[in-house]
Write a protein that holds these residues in place. Structure first.
Motif, short mmCIF file in Angstrom:
data_model
loop_
_atom_site.label_atom_id
_atom_site.label_comp_id
_atom_site.label_asym_id
_atom_site.label_seq_id
_atom_site.Cartn_x
_atom_site.Cartn_y
_atom_site.Cartn_z
N MET A 1 22.14 28.20 15.31
CA MET A 1 23.41 28.27 16.05
C MET A 1 23.15 28.76 17.48
N GLY A 2 23.65 28.02 18.43
CA GLY A 2 23.41 28.39 19.84
C GLY A 2 24.23 29.60 20.24
N GLN A 3 23.89 30.09 21.47
CA GLN A 3 24.60 31.28 21.98
C GLN A 3 26.10 31.00 22.09
N ALA A 4 26.42 29.78 22.60
CA ALA A 4 27.83 29.42 22.81
C ALA A 4 28.56 29.39 21.47
N ASP A 5 27.88 28.82 20.45
CA ASP A 5 28.51 28.73 19.12
C ASP A 5 28.76 30.11 18.56
N ARG A 6 27.74 31.02 18.76
CA ARG A 6 27.87 32.37 18.22
C ARG A 6 29.07 33.07 18.87
N LEU A 7 29.21 32.86 20.20
CA LEU A 7 30.33 33.48 20.92
C LEU A 7 31.66 32.93 20.42
N ARG A 8 31.67 31.58 20.18
CA ARG A 8 32.90 30.95 19.71
C ARG A 8 33.29 31.54 18.35
N VAL A 9 32.30 31.69 17.47
CA VAL A 9 32.55 32.24 16.13
C VAL A 9 33.05 33.69 16.27
N PHE A 10 32.40 34.45 17.21
CA PHE A 10 32.79 35.86 17.37
C PHE A 10 34.25 35.97 17.83
N PHE A 11 34.61 35.17 18.85
CA PHE A 11 35.98 35.27 19.36
C PHE A 11 36.99 34.67 18.40
N ASN A 12 36.49 33.92 17.41
CA ASN A 12 37.40 33.35 16.42
C ASN A 12 37.50 34.23 15.17
#
Ligand code: ADP
Length: 503
Positions: A1-12
């Motif tokens: 999982m890329g950094q952007a994906d991880r951030l998206r998951v975190f903010f979701n």
């Protein structure tokens, strides 16, 4: 999982949403602090300007004092001092020029400048005893003082206005912040409350016995809620499977009770028939002609056959637990295969054993487990045309040993899969099968605390998987799927295994 994906998951996720809320509140507090600093700086600058206005006004008043002294007493000192104060007024005016032009307009500035210039000239022309010059200086001096006072009044009004405006800014800021926070909280609450409503609906549906998969409305849910919905989906599936297991177990239990009753009732008359036929042949055999002897022999043979069926029925419905001892699964399978060798040869089939060394022991009764594998091998052989293969493969699966009997015969029609374990269910011709083999097999496996599953694709063969708990292991769930545990007896139980389980 890329950094952007991880951030998206975190903010979701709920954590991410709370973090966002705090971040917004923190940034708002920072904004409020900066606003305060800015307003204080603005007020300080205004105060500084107002001090310069006071300087201007007091310089003019001082100049006027020296004007009076000059008129009354004369003297070079008064002239010099007065001019010095007028210089100061000039400097203050040039500092304040921009502010005066902004507050009172460029014309007012120009007029003030002109009046100051005029007063300076009138002041310089003053000499004691000269009445003409005295009036000119008095008039221009008064005009100058009036204009300065007007400017100061204007300035003061502007300061009050600024202070009033500045005191309103934090309230406006707080109002905007409040509206923003309300919107943000509503959005976050909606993303939590909507799924909670969904969860409530699912729970109500499941309570009514509807186990169909969750329809999440196709919406994107926050991470934790998506996990919850997934778990609910799994729960509904498991409940559906367990419900089916329960029904099947109850059906088998009822059948077990029924068959046990029937078998007991039939057993005695059957024994009597067999005994009578036997004694007829033994005692009166000589007196009978050949045909009568043959008929008596037939009676005996059929009574034996019926007796065999009754024994199988009693085996199926047996409820007591036999004495178990640790058995090597390989020995169970190999000894069953040895008993079946002749039949294999006659059928022209090849039997392959795939039993890895070191399979853990199972607790059981050798005779009964042999019966299980003989039944399975017999069915496989009957379903497979000559030249076909039967394989028995063993492997460990958690606390269980899985023994799979696979053939490449005609397979089982899907509509029959749910019935093959029922007593008397057979697709074989009369005299070929009694329909008791799998019922007895099922009952024995359950008495061993195990389970039996079947997989089949018509035309491609069938696989019967027998799972037996390792000796000394508390029964666990193989592969984590629905059956398992000590399944106990057929009659009067509510086991959680399902005969005829399909994958
Ligand atoms: P019987 O063998 O006397 O018919 P069973 O209880 O052993 O009774 O089997 C019930 C039915 O299950 C069989 O009649 C047959 O239709 C089906 N069956 C069992 N094993 C197999 C197999 N390996 N391949 C195809 N069908 C099978």
């Amino acid at each position: 999982m890329g950094q952007a994906d991880r951030l998206r998951v975190f903010f979701n996720s709920i954590k991410g949403k709370i973090f966002t809320l705090f971040l917004v509140a923190f940034l708002a507090a920072c904004g409020l602090t900066l606003l305060n600093v800015w307003t204080l700086a603005a007020v300080r600058e205004r105060l500084h300007l107002s001090e310069r206005y006071d300087d201007l006004s007091s310089a003019i008043l001082e100049a006027r004092r020296y004007e009076k002294n000059l008129v009354i007493y004369g003297g070079g000192d008064n002239l010099r001092e007065g001019m010095a104060y007028l210089d100061r007024a000039e400097t203050a005016l040039s500092d304040l020029g921009e502010d005066i032009a902004r507050a009172a307009g460029p014309e007012a500035l120009e007029s003030f400048r002109r009046t100051l210039g005029q007063y300076r000239r009138d002041f310089a022309a003053l000499s004691p005893g000269q009445e003409d010059g005295k009036d000119g200086a008095r008039v221009s001096g008064k005009g100058l003082v009036d204009q300065a006072e007007e400017l100061i009044a204007l300035r003061r009004a502007r300061i009050h206005k600024t202070i009033f405006e500045v005191s309103l800014v934090p309230f406006a800021y707080l109002a905007i912040f409040l509206v923003f926070m309300v919107i943000l909280i509503r959005v976050i609450a909606a993303s939590l409350l909507r799924p909670l409503g969904l969860v409530r609906n699912i729970a109500e549906r499941v309570a009514k016995g509807d186990f169909s998969p969750v329809d999440d409305g196709g919406g994107r849910h926050i991470v934790e809620v998506a996990g919850l919905l997934e778990a609910l989906d799994r729960m509904a599936l498991e409940l559906a499977a367990n419900q089916e297991d329960l029904l099947q177990a109850r059906k088998m239990a009822a059948l077990g009770t029924l068959t046990a009753g029937v078998a007991h009732e039939i057993n005695n008359p059957l024994n009597n028939i067999a005994l009578s036929a036997e004694s007829l042949i033994e005692t009166h055999g000589d007196a009978l002609d050949d045909e009568a002897r043959e008929i008596a022999g037939d009676i005996l043979a059929q009574a034996d056959r019926a007796g065999e069926i009754v024994r199988n029925l009693l085996d199926f419905s047996r409820s007591e637990k036999a004495r178990f001892s640790p058995l090597d699964p390989a020995v169970v399978v190999k000894s069953s295969a040895a008993l079946f060798k002749n039949q294999l040869l006659l059928s022209g089939l090849e039997l392959r054993l795939d039993l890895p060394p070191g399979l853990p022991a199972v607790a059981g009764s050798l005779r009964h487990l042999q019966q299980v594998f003989l039944n399975l091998l017999q069915n496989a052989a009957q379903a497979t045309p000559p030249g076909g293969h039967i394989t028995v493969a063993g492997r460990v699966d958690g606390g269980f040993v899985r023994l799979a009997v696979r053939d490449d015969g005609r397979g089982i029609a899907p509509e029959n899969l749910d019935h093959i374990f029922e007593p008397f269910f057979t697709t074989k011709d009369v005299g070929q099968g009694t329909g008791l083999g799998l019922a007895v097999t099922y009952s024995i496996v359950k008495r061993h605390g195990g389970r039996i599953e079947v997989e089949s694709e018509p035309g491609k063969g069938a696989t019967f998987v027998v799972c037996l708990p390792k000796a000394g292991e508390p029964a666990a769930r193989p592969d984590g799927d629905e059956a398992g545990g000590d399944l106990g007896d057929v009659a009067g139980e509510e086991a959680d295994s399902r005969p005829g389980d399909r994958p």
